[in-house]
Motif scaffolding. Sequence first.
Motif, PDB file in Angstrom:
ATOM      1  N   UNK A   1      56.618  18.520 -15.979  1.00  0.00           N
ATOM      2  CA  UNK A   1      56.437  19.967 -16.078  1.00  0.00           C
ATOM      3  C   UNK A   1      56.994  20.613 -14.813  1.00  0.00           C
ATOM      4  N   UNK A   2      57.635  21.747 -14.980  1.00  0.00           N
ATOM      5  CA  UNK A   2      58.161  22.512 -13.846  1.00  0.00           C
ATOM      6  C   UNK A   2      57.440  23.851 -13.772  1.00  0.00           C
ATOM      7  N   UNK A   3      57.011  24.216 -12.574  1.00  0.00           N
ATOM      8  CA  UNK A   3      56.415  25.533 -12.339  1.00  0.00           C
ATOM      9  C   UNK A   3      57.527  26.445 -11.850  1.00  0.00           C
ATOM     10  N   UNK A   4      57.792  27.499 -12.602  1.00  0.00           N
ATOM     11  CA  UNK A   4      58.941  28.352 -12.288  1.00  0.00           C
ATOM     12  C   UNK A   4      58.539  29.773 -11.913  1.00  0.00           C
ATOM     13  N   UNK A   5      57.244  30.055 -11.892  1.00  0.00           N
ATOM     14  CA  UNK A   5      56.825  31.399 -11.518  1.00  0.00           C
ATOM     15  C   UNK A   5      55.385  31.649 -11.873  1.00  0.00           C
ATOM     16  N   UNK A   6      54.973  32.908 -11.749  1.00  0.00           N
ATOM     17  CA  UNK A   6      53.614  33.283 -12.086  1.00  0.00           C
ATOM     18  C   UNK A   6      52.597  32.641 -11.168  1.00  0.00           C
ATOM     19  N   UNK A   7      51.433  32.358 -11.710  1.00  0.00           N
ATOM     20  CA  UNK A   7      50.348  31.754 -10.942  1.00  0.00           C
ATOM     21  C   UNK A   7      50.125  30.310 -11.358  1.00  0.00           C
ATOM     22  N   UNK A   8      51.212  29.599 -11.566  1.00  0.00           N
ATOM     23  CA  UNK A   8      51.123  28.215 -12.004  1.00  0.00           C
ATOM     24  C   UNK A   8      50.687  27.274 -10.895  1.00  0.00           C
TER      25      UNK A   8
END
Length: 204
Positions: A139-146
């Motif tokens: 999984x990749x976190x690409x933005x927001x509040x991940x």
Amino acid sequence: MIGWSVSHQEFTIEDHYYFSILKNTIKYKLLNSIKEAWDCNVIVFNYPEKPFSKDEIDDIISLVKMGKKVIALGYYMNEDNVASILNELSLPFGLKMLPSAVIDNINSLQNDPYLVITGKVKKFNEGVKRLLMPCVAPIEIIGGEGEPIILSEDSSSPPYQILGAYSRYGKGEFILIGTCVFWDNFSINQFDNMQFSLNLLKFP
């Protein structure tokens, strides 16, 4: 109430061969459409093979914004195009499932590098020390509040991959996990998979 979607050709929890242990442990209802999810606190999309419409995605975003927990689960290598389908849901929350696999030649079950074992569980981890994560996509976190939920060990290839993540959005949270079979009948009694499953499905 847990709502388990069957509206997009997901693996149903009522499949005895795969999910009888989890089925007999929780209370749930099957969802034949997104519209049926409004009275549920937790909504599960377990390996959806049918794409979501724009209106359905908007409804899911609204569900999370209002305080629901939405859990979306995929599989490695973009099997059946499921990672691509899930990314239509997850990108608005800043999360993306990659079309590849995480393997581990050291921390694995039965010397099978695709049966990944990890102790790096950052959330929903009460009573949880180790998990089996079979055939898992990163999984990749690409933005927001991940934020990560589960990471692979440094022995994995690639090392320290995110195996599950969540994102706060409005009053709720969206969760993306790279495998849909950590809670099937093969996996759920391995290590602390049962406890993690129950923690994950608990609301709030």
